[in-house]
Design an enzyme around this catalytic site. Structure first.
Site, PDB file in Angstrom:
ATOM      1  N   SER A 103       0.947  -1.217  -0.015  1.00 14.77           N
ATOM      2  CA  SER A 103      -0.080  -0.020   0.031  1.00 14.77           C
ATOM      3  C   SER A 103       0.752   1.309   0.096  1.00 14.77           C
ATOM      4  CB  SER A 103      -0.843   0.118   1.127  1.00 14.77           C
ATOM      5  OG  SER A 103      -1.447   1.161   1.273  1.00 14.77           O
ATOM      6  N   TYR A 157      -1.920  -0.454  10.357  1.00 12.49           N
ATOM      7  CA  TYR A 157      -1.990  -1.019   8.782  1.00 12.49           C
ATOM      8  C   TYR A 157      -0.803  -0.393   7.898  1.00 12.49           C
ATOM      9  CZ  TYR A 157      -3.659  -1.734   4.077  1.00 12.49           C
ATOM     10  OH  TYR A 157      -3.701  -1.809   2.877  1.00 12.49           O
TER      11      TYR A 157
END
Length: 254
Positions: free
Chosen positions: A145, A158
């Protein structure tokens, strides 16, 4: 790498980006393991779509945070098709928590997120490496990501897990060469059910629009468009390893 006739494990592939990657591989004649933890009906739909597109597919319920499940997934692919050519580490876990809400994330939250996003990816790589080494070639793509670089995203845990995955991609690219290439794709915000369910329909639409307007390309990603560079890294990037490719409409530029 020739996709046609090849065998590919795509974790977390019942829905979203994983399903889009599986469909693209199947459309090129690939044989795909559709992995899920709870979404069996969606996994069955994805497998059916793969068959309609001309590929082959099998279902495997497995939790990548459990090493025995990872090894079982690899073994089932070998028992059915006798080879493993590619792995896409797409399975991921998160929790939507404002970054300034330090009480919103517990140590257990961090452990759960890292167990899938980092440890699970490592365990899957370890499970498929012997088969790839035996064939003399293989390709692995970790779905990371942009938050792993920016420190943004759905939660601090995350973002930290994706930063760890990016570094692990570099380590594995060195360790597994020359037979196995290891790269990562780093999407920005994608238009997925996960965000819609987490934010609610009205908030989701506003969130996507705000994100898109901030990017140079004025768009938010979609699983089908992000899947394209993932498949390219499996199929065409013969001299590419240890790369983390941003697929975020240029969001990292602003």
């Amino acid at each position: 790498m020739e996709i046609k006739g090849g065998v590919f494990l795509v974790t977390g592939s019942a829905t979203g980006l994983g399903a889009a990657v599986a469909r693209r591989l199947a459309a090129k004649g690939g044989k795909v393991v559709i992995n899920y933890t709870r979404s069996r009906s969606e996994a069955e739909e994805t497998a059916a779509a793969c068959l309609e597109l001309g590929g082959d597919a099998s279902l495997c319920q497995a939790d990548v945070s459990i090493d025995d499940d990872c090894r079982r997934m690899a073994n089932e692919a070998l028992e059915r098709w006798g080879r493993i050519d590619g792995l896409v580490n797409n399975a991921a876990r998160s929790k939507i928590v404002a970054h300034d809400d330090l009480e919103g994330l517990s140590g257990e939250d961090f452990s759960d997120i890292f167990a899938v996003n980092v440890v699970g990816a490592y365990q899957m790589v370890r499970a498929v490496t012997p088969a790839m080494k035996e064939r003399g070639r293989g390709a692995i793509v970790n779905i990371s990501s942009g938050s792993g670089f920016s420190g943004s995203g759905s939660s601090i845990a995350y973002a930290a897990s994706k930063a760890a995955l990016n570094v692990m991609t570099l380590s594995l690219a060195r360790a597994l060469a020359p037979e196995i290439r290891v790269n990562a794709v780093c999407p920005g915000v994608m238009q997925t059910r996960w965000w819609r369910d987490g934010l609610g329909e009205e908030n989701y639409n506003a969130f996507i629009e705000r994100y898109a307007q901030r990017t140079p390309l004025k768009s938010a990603g979609h699983p089908d468009t992000v899947a394209e560079p993932v498949v390219w890294l499996l199929e065409g990037a013969e001299h590419v390893t240890g790369e983390t490719i941003m697929v975020d409409s240029g969001s990292h530029l602003v």
